[in-house]
Design an enzyme around this catalytic site. Structure first.
Site, PDB file in Angstrom:
ATOM      1  N   LYS A 187       0.899  -1.163  -0.057  1.00  0.00           N
ATOM      2  CA  LYS A 187      -0.177  -0.031  -0.044  1.00  0.00           C
ATOM      3  C   LYS A 187       0.986   1.120   0.011  1.00  0.00           C
ATOM      4  O   LYS A 187       0.816   2.330  -0.549  1.00  0.00           O
ATOM      5  CB  LYS A 187      -0.867  -0.077   1.043  1.00  0.00           C
ATOM      6  CG  LYS A 187      -1.824  -1.025   1.253  1.00  0.00           C
ATOM      7  CD  LYS A 187      -2.840  -1.049   2.439  1.00  0.00           C
ATOM      8  CE  LYS A 187      -2.266  -1.243   3.735  1.00  0.00           C
ATOM      9  NZ  LYS A 187      -1.664  -2.200   3.918  1.00  0.00           N
ATOM     10  N   THR A 188       1.734   1.379   0.886  1.00  0.00           N
ATOM     11  CA  THR A 188       2.730   2.505   0.979  1.00  0.00           C
ATOM     12  C   THR A 188       3.517   2.657  -0.479  1.00  0.00           C
ATOM     13  O   THR A 188       3.730   3.784  -0.567  1.00  0.00           O
ATOM     14  CB  THR A 188       3.635   2.311   2.244  1.00  0.00           C
ATOM     15  OG1 THR A 188       2.531   2.083   3.373  1.00  0.00           O
ATOM     16  CG2 THR A 188       4.482   3.657   2.365  1.00  0.00           C
ATOM     17  N   ASP A 206      -1.961   7.788   3.625  1.00  0.00           N
ATOM     18  CA  ASP A 206      -1.612   6.725   3.985  1.00  0.00           C
ATOM     19  C   ASP A 206      -2.283   6.195   5.472  1.00  0.00           C
ATOM     20  O   ASP A 206      -2.668   7.082   5.985  1.00  0.00           O
ATOM     21  CB  ASP A 206      -0.206   6.411   4.033  1.00  0.00           C
ATOM     22  CG  ASP A 206       0.586   5.026   4.110  1.00  0.00           C
ATOM     23  OD1 ASP A 206      -0.217   4.044   4.226  1.00  0.00           O
ATOM     24  OD2 ASP A 206       1.872   4.792   4.265  1.00  0.00           O
ATOM     25  N   GLU A 207      -2.383   4.884   5.796  1.00  0.00           N
ATOM     26  CA  GLU A 207      -2.821   4.368   6.913  1.00  0.00           C
ATOM     27  C   GLU A 207      -4.293   5.288   7.117  1.00  0.00           C
ATOM     28  O   GLU A 207      -4.677   6.009   8.262  1.00  0.00           O
ATOM     29  CB  GLU A 207      -1.947   4.869   8.233  1.00  0.00           C
ATOM     30  CG  GLU A 207      -0.460   4.376   8.040  1.00  0.00           C
ATOM     31  CD  GLU A 207      -0.292   3.123   8.379  1.00  0.00           C
ATOM     32  OE1 GLU A 207      -1.285   2.303   8.794  1.00  0.00           O
ATOM     33  OE2 GLU A 207       0.860   2.518   8.348  1.00  0.00           O
ATOM     34  N   GLN A 225      -5.948  -3.281  10.654  1.00  0.00           N
ATOM     35  CA  GLN A 225      -4.869  -2.563  11.205  1.00  0.00           C
ATOM     36  C   GLN A 225      -5.288  -1.334  11.905  1.00  0.00           C
ATOM     37  O   GLN A 225      -4.326  -0.446  12.371  1.00  0.00           O
ATOM     38  CB  GLN A 225      -3.637  -2.153  10.252  1.00  0.00           C
ATOM     39  CG  GLN A 225      -2.723  -3.675   9.953  1.00  0.00           C
ATOM     40  CD  GLN A 225      -1.651  -3.158   9.048  1.00  0.00           C
ATOM     41  OE1 GLN A 225      -0.789  -2.652   9.519  1.00  0.00           O
ATOM     42  NE2 GLN A 225      -1.678  -3.462   7.821  1.00  0.00           N
ATOM     43  N   ARG A 285       4.749  -7.470  10.860  1.00  0.00           N
ATOM     44  CA  ARG A 285       6.046  -6.408  10.732  1.00  0.00           C
ATOM     45  C   ARG A 285       7.400  -7.464  10.231  1.00  0.00           C
ATOM     46  O   ARG A 285       8.308  -6.814   9.820  1.00  0.00           O
ATOM     47  CB  ARG A 285       6.508  -5.932  12.005  1.00  0.00           C
ATOM     48  CG  ARG A 285       5.374  -4.906  12.739  1.00  0.00           C
ATOM     49  CD  ARG A 285       4.948  -4.000  11.859  1.00  0.00           C
ATOM     50  NE  ARG A 285       3.551  -4.476  11.135  1.00  0.00           N
ATOM     51  CZ  ARG A 285       3.263  -3.910   9.931  1.00  0.00           C
ATOM     52  NH1 ARG A 285       3.926  -3.119   9.251  1.00  0.00           N
ATOM     53  NH2 ARG A 285       2.027  -4.391   9.367  1.00  0.00           N
TER      54      ARG A 285
HETATM   55  P1  ATP Z   1       1.456  -2.211   5.836  1.00  0.00           P
HETATM   56  O1  ATP Z   1       0.159  -2.596   6.003  1.00  0.00           O
HETATM   57  O2  ATP Z   1       2.495  -2.847   6.999  1.00  0.00           O
HETATM   58  O3  ATP Z   1       1.822  -0.513   6.029  1.00  0.00           O
HETATM   59  P2  ATP Z   1       1.987  -1.944   3.017  1.00  0.00           P
HETATM   60  O4  ATP Z   1       0.708  -2.465   2.382  1.00  0.00           O
HETATM   61  O5  ATP Z   1       1.971  -0.690   3.225  1.00  0.00           O
HETATM   62  O6  ATP Z   1       2.136  -2.771   4.634  1.00  0.00           O
HETATM   63  P3  ATP Z   1       4.623  -1.849   2.143  1.00  0.00           P
HETATM   64  O7  ATP Z   1       5.379  -1.196   3.248  1.00  0.00           O
HETATM   65  O8  ATP Z   1       4.219  -0.776   0.891  1.00  0.00           O
HETATM   66  O9  ATP Z   1       3.221  -2.507   2.331  1.00  0.00           O
HETATM   67  O10 ATP Z   1       5.376  -2.994   1.351  1.00  0.00           O
HETATM   68  C1  ATP Z   1       5.755  -4.331   2.081  1.00  0.00           C
HETATM   69  C2  ATP Z   1       6.886  -4.854   1.326  1.00  0.00           C
HETATM   70  O11 ATP Z   1       6.952  -5.267   0.086  1.00  0.00           O
HETATM   71  C3  ATP Z   1       8.053  -3.640   1.279  1.00  0.00           C
HETATM   72  O12 ATP Z   1       9.358  -4.050   1.468  1.00  0.00           O
HETATM   73  C4  ATP Z   1       7.964  -3.418  -0.396  1.00  0.00           C
HETATM   74  O13 ATP Z   1       8.987  -2.733  -0.905  1.00  0.00           O
HETATM   75  C5  ATP Z   1       7.628  -4.830  -0.861  1.00  0.00           C
HETATM   76  N1  ATP Z   1       6.868  -4.575  -2.161  1.00  0.00           N
HETATM   77  C6  ATP Z   1       5.333  -4.339  -2.285  1.00  0.00           C
HETATM   78  N2  ATP Z   1       5.168  -4.503  -3.583  1.00  0.00           N
HETATM   79  C7  ATP Z   1       5.871  -5.260  -4.063  1.00  0.00           C
HETATM   80  C8  ATP Z   1       6.288  -5.341  -5.495  1.00  0.00           C
HETATM   81  N3  ATP Z   1       5.325  -5.383  -6.394  1.00  0.00           N
HETATM   82  N4  ATP Z   1       7.399  -6.051  -5.885  1.00  0.00           N
HETATM   83  C9  ATP Z   1       8.278  -6.215  -4.894  1.00  0.00           C
HETATM   84  N5  ATP Z   1       8.396  -5.776  -3.540  1.00  0.00           N
HETATM   85  C10 ATP Z   1       7.245  -5.376  -3.428  1.00  0.00           C
HETATM   86 MG    MG Z   2       2.350   0.730   4.858  1.00  0.00          MG
END
Ligand code: ATP
Ligand code: MG
Length: 741
Positions: A37-38, A223-224, A254, A602
Site C-alpha cells: 500500500k505504501t 496512507d494509514e 490494522q 512486521r
Molecule cells: P503495512 O500494511 O504494514 O503498512 P504496506 O501494505 O504498506 O504494509 P509496503 O510497506 O508498501 O506494504 O510493502 C511491504 C514490502 O513489500 C516492502 O518492502 C515493499 O518494498 C515490498 N513490495 C511491495 N510491493 C512489491 C512488488 N510489487 N514487488 C516487490 N516488492 C514489493
Molecule cells: Mg504501509
C-alpha cells in the site's frame, strides 16, 4: 532493486499498477499488511510527476508520521533525481501548520504564533483552574486537558458543548475550554488539535482561501487511512472538494488507535464520503514468509465485522513461529538476547531486528540485558526505561534519602507530587544555601526555622519524611524503603489518581513502570548497588551508534518492517490487555487482536513469541499468568512451542475455557481467576498426593520442578517459603511442591 523513472511500473504487480494508473477520481486501496500500500502511494506520487499530471507542489500526501513523510520524499527524490523540498508531504498536523502560516490572521492568530506542546497545555489549564478556583483534587487538570483534546478530535468547540448530566464535571470543562481557547489566542499560541481545527475554520469562513487550496491540490494521497479521526476526515473532504482526486490506502485489520479517536467507519463509508470510488484490493503480500502470513491471517479471522480478505504470497515457506514460555522475565530477556546474538553472529544487521512490547514498561529487563552484553539499542517513539519521568522521580527520592546533599534530586522532587512549594520558595532555599554554603535540604530546614509561611508545614513534613526514610533505610532493605516512600510521599496516590481520571496510555503505563521499577530493585543487594547501576546505565544511554536494535510498542511499529521480530510478554492480562477488555469488552478484545496482527506482520523472516508464567509483579498478586489466548489462535502446525515452565500444555487455555463452556471473548478477569482456581484444583486432584499436601511441615525437604530440591522455612496459608539448594529462597504454592522425594 534499481528503480528509475522510466521503468518504475515494472516494479508493481497488476493490481498495484492499476491503483497507480487510476489517477483521477477517488480510489481506495483496501489491503492487508505488507501488500504494498505504501509502495503504491509512493509510486503514484512518482507517476503523477513523471506523467506531468501535477507539479510537485500540487500533490498533497498525508502520512502517519513525519518520519514516514521524509522517507517518501527521499524515495521519490532519489527516483527522480531532483530535490522536492517544496512538496506537501507530511502529517495532518504539519500540513495544517503549513497552511495556517499563510493565513493565521483569519483565525485570530498573529505572525510567528507558537505551537504549544502537551506540557505547556497542561500548565495553562492548571493556571486557569487556579484562577477560576476550580478544584483539581478529584478531577485533575490533566483530565481537562485530555477531555479538550478529545473534543477537538471530534471537531467540537466549547460553543457547541452542552453540559451532560451523565458526564462528570461538564460545566467546569466548558468553562475551562472557553478560557483556555481565549488564553491561547491572547498569548498567540495554538495547540496540536487547533492546527487542524483552525484550518477547518478557515475553510468554512473564507471560501476564496478554500477554493485556492482546492485548486492547488490536484491530487490527494493518504496512507494509514484506517486510523484517521473525524476531524481529519472533514479536513480531507474540504480539500478534496475541488479536483476530486483522492487516493487513500488502509487496512481495517490494522485499526489500532480507536482510543485516540480514530474511526474505522471512515474506511467503511468511503463510498459515501467520496464519489464513485474505485476500490482496489491487493492480495499479494511481499513482506513475510508464507508461515508468518498464514499465522497472522488465521488469527485475524477470529474478528467479526471485518471486510474480510486473505493474502497470499510467493515468498518462501519460512520457519515456524517460535514460541517460548518462561518462568520469569529475566529468563525471557536472556532467551531473546541470546537469539539476537546468534542472529548477529550469522551476519544479520542490528537494524533488521526489533523487539515489540504491549506494555512500554516491559522494555526494562530487556534494556538491562542489552546493556550488560553491550548491544546498542534504541527505543522508537518513547523513552528508555530509566529516562521515564516516574522512574527518574523515584530515583531522585532514593538519591535524596541516600545523600541529603544531592541538590539535583532535591529540586526534582521537592514539589512532586504537588506540595505548594513553587519556584519562589525554591529560590529562597537557594539563597540560603549559597549564603551558608549548605545543601538545599539543609537550607529548607533552616528556612522553616526562621520564617513562618503557609507552606512551612509542607516543607516540615517533607524534611521529616526524608529523615524517617533515612532511618528506614538503615533497618530495612531498599525494596521496603521504596514502598514506604511511594506511600508516604503520596506519589503512588498521585499516579493512581491520574490513572483513574485520564485513562490514557501514558497515565496507565506509569503505574506499570513503577511496578517494574520495584521489580528491578530485586536484582541488587542494597540501595548503593542499585544507584550505582543506574548511574552506569544512564552513562551507557548517551553512547549509542546508528546501527542498533529497535525496541518499541506494538502501536509504534505500524507501517514498519524488520527481518526478525521478537514479541515479548504474550500473557493473558498483558496481551490482550485486561484493561482494554474490561473497558470495552469484545470491541476492546478485537482491537487487541488487530494489534497482534500488526505485530506479527512486521516480520519478514521469522517471529519469536515469548511469555512468562510467573506474575510479573509477584508481590502484588499470587496469580499465575496464562499464555495469551492469541497464541492458541495461531495455527498449531505453524508454531513450535517450548515451555520450560508448568503450563507446558499448548491447549491449556482452550481446555480451561471449555471447562466452563463459555465464550473466550467473554471471560472477565474475576471469572478467569475463578476458573483458574478450579483448573488448579483439578490439576491438583490429578497430579498431586492430597496427603502430601496436608502433611507438609516446616523443615521438610521438598522438590520443585523448576528450582530443584530445598527445605521449607515456613508455611503461610497455601504457600511455603523454601530455601532451595541451588541458593535461592522463594515463596511457592504448596501444591507445586513434592514432599520428600
Ligand atoms: P503495512 O500494511 O504494514 O503498512 P504496506 O501494505 O504498506 O504494509 P509496503 O510497506 O508498501 O506494504 O510493502 C511491504 C514490502 O513489500 C516492502 O518492502 C515493499 O518494498 C515490498 N513490495 C511491495 N510491493 C512489491 C512488488 N510489487 N514487488 C516487490 N516488492 C514489493
Ligand atoms: Mg504501509
Amino acid at each position: 532493486m534499481s528503480e528509475n523513472s522510466n521503468n518504475y511500473l515494472n516494479f508493481l504487480n497488476k493490481q498495484q499498477r492499476k491503483a497507480v494508473e487510476n489517477t483521477f477520481g477517488a480510489t481506495l486501496i483496501l489491503a492487508g499488511a505488507g501488500s504494498g500500500k505504501t509502495r503504491v502511494l509512493t509510486f503514484k506520487l512518482l507517476h503523477l510527476l513523471v506523467k506531468k499530471l501535477a507539479s510537485p507542489n500540487q500533490i498533497l500526501a498525508v502520512t502517519f508520521t513525519n518520519k514516514a513523510a521524509a522517507e517518501m520524499k527521499s524515495r521519490v527524490s532519489n527516483m527522480l533525481n531532483f530535490p522536492i523540498d517544496k512538496m506537501w508531504i507530511g502529517t495532518f498536523h504539519s500540513l495544517s501548520l503549513k497552511i495556517l502560516k499563510s493565513h493565521y490572521e483569519k483565525v485570530g492568530l498573529k505572525k510567528n504564533f507558537i505551537i504549544i506542546d502537551a506540557d505547556d497545555q497542561l500548565k495553562l489549564i492548571k493556571k486557569i483552574c487556579e484562577i477560576e478556583k476550580i478544584d483539581t483534587k478529584e478531577v485533575s487538570a490533566k483530565y481537562y486537558q485530555i477531555a479538550i483534546d478529545r473534543l477537538k478530535n471530534k471537531g467540537i468547540s466549547y460553543k457547541e458543548l452542552k453540559p451532560n448530566k451523565y458526564r462528570q464535571n461538564d460545566e467546569e470543562l466548558i468553562k475551562i475550554y472557553k478560557i483556555y481557547q481565549e488564553e491561547l489566542l491572547r498569548i498567540n499560541c495554538a495547540d496540536f488539535g487547533d492546527l487542524i481545527l483552525f484550518c477547518i475554520k478557515l475553510f468554512k469562513k473564507d471560501e476564496e482561501i478554500l477554493k485556492k487550496y482546492q485548486k492547488l491540490f490536484k491530487f490527494i494521497l493518504v496512507d494509514e487511512y484506517q486510523d484517521i479521526n473525524l476531524i481529519q476526515q472533514r479536513w480531507l473532504e474540504y480539500l478534496y472538494g475541488g479536483n476530486k482526486n483522492i487516493c487513500c490506502v488502509g487496512d481495517d485489520d490494522q485499526s489500532i488507535y480507536s482510543w485516540r479517536g480514530a474511526d474505522v467507519s471512515n474506511l467503511l463509508n468511503f463510498d459515501k464520503n467520496f464519489s464513485k470510488p474505485l476500490i482496489i484490493r491487493l492480495e499479494q503480500n511481499y513482506r513475510s514468509t508464507k508461515n508468518i502470513l498464514e499465522s497472522a491471517s488465521t488469527l485475524i479471522e477470529k474478528n467479526k465485522g471485518r471486510y474480510g480478505k486473505r493474502l497470499w504470497s510467493e515468498n518462501k515457506e519460512g520457519e515456524k513461529i517460535i514460541i517460548n514460555g518462561f518462568w520469569e522475565t529475566k529468563e525471557e530477556a536472556t532467551f531473546v538476547t541470546d537469539k539476537i546474538e546468534n542472529l548477529i553472529s550469522n551476519k544479520t544487521p542490528l537494524s533488521e531486528i526489533a523487539i515489540l512490547f504491549r506494555v512500554a514498561a516491559h522494555t526494562r529487563s530487556f534494556e538491562e540485558r542489552l546493556i550488560s552484553i553491550g548491544l546498542s539499542y534504541k527505543i522508537i517513539g518513547g523513552f528508555r526505561f530509566y529516562e521515564r519521568k516516574e522512574i527518574k522521580d523515584m530515583i531522585a527520592y532514593l538519591r535524596l534519602v541516600n545523600n541529603q546533599s544531592d541538590d539535583l534530586a532535591f529540586e526534582r522532587i521537592i514539589n512532586v507530587p504537588k506540595r505548594g512549594i513553587g519556584k519562589t520558595t525554591l529560590n529562597k532555599f537557594n539563597l540560603i544555601a549559597r549564603k551558608k554554603n549548605i545543601s538545599l535540604f539543609d537550607a529548607a530546614r533552616e528556612f522553616i526555622s526562621i520564617t513562618n509561611t503557609k507552606t512551612n508545614n509542607e516543607i516540615f513534613n517533607f524534611v521529616q519524611n526524608i529523615l524517617n526514610w533515612k532511618k528506614i533505610k538503615e533497618k530495612f532493605d531498599h525494596i521496603e524503603l521504596s514502598k514506604v516512600i511511594l506511600e508516604d510521599s503520596k506519589y503512588l496516590q498521585y499516579l493512581e489518581k491520574e490513572e483513574k481520571n485520564l485513562k490514557t496510555p501514558e497515565s496507565l503505563s506509569r503505574i506499570d513502570n513503577i511496578n517494574e521499577f520495584l521489580e528491578s530493585l530485586k536484582d541488587f543487594e542494597n540501595l548503593d548497588g542499585f544507584l550505582e547501576h543506574v548511574g552506569l546505565v544512564m552513562e551507557n544511554i548517551t553512547n549509542t551508534s546508528n546501527e542498533t536494535i529497535s525496541l518499541m510498542t506494538m502501536h509504534g511499529s505500524k507501517g514498519l518492517e524488520f527481518d526478525y521480530i521478537f514479541l515479548a510478554g504474550w500473557e493473558e492480562g498483558v496481551f490482550p490487555s485486561q484493561k482494554s477488555i474490561e473497558e470495552s469488552g469484545n470491541k476492546g478484545l478485537e482491537e487487541e487482536r488487530r494489534l497482534a496482527y500488526v505485530a506479527l506482520t512486521r516480520a519478514k523472516q521469522k517471529v519469536f513469541i515469548t511469555y512468562v508464567n510467573q506474575n510479573r509483579y509477584s508481590y502484588a498478586s499470587h496469580d499465575y499468568n496464562m499464555p495469551s489466548r492469541f497464541i492458541n489462535e495461531l495455527p498449531k502446525e505453524l508454531i513450535e512451542l517450548n515451555d520450560s515452565s508448568y503450563l507446558a500444555d499448548n491447549n491449556f487455555l482452550d481446555e480451561f475455557i471449555k471447562l466452563e463452556n463459555i465464550s473466550d471473548d467473554l471471560i472477565t478477569p474475576g471469572r478467569k481467576r475463578l476458573l483458574k482456581k478450579q483448573k488448579e484444583e483439578i490439576d491438583w486432584d490429578i497430579n498431586q498426593d492430597i496427603d502430601a499436601y496436608s502433611n507438609l511441615n516446616e523443615g521438610d525437604r521438598v522438590f520443585h520442578q523448576k528450582f530443584g530440591y530445598g527445605r521449607i522455612l515456613y508455611i503461610e496459608g497455601d504457600k511455603a517459603e523454601v530455601d532451595f539448594e541451588k541458593g535461592s529462597i522463594k515463596k511457592i504454592f504448596i501444591k507445586f511442591l513434592k514432599v520428600n522425594p
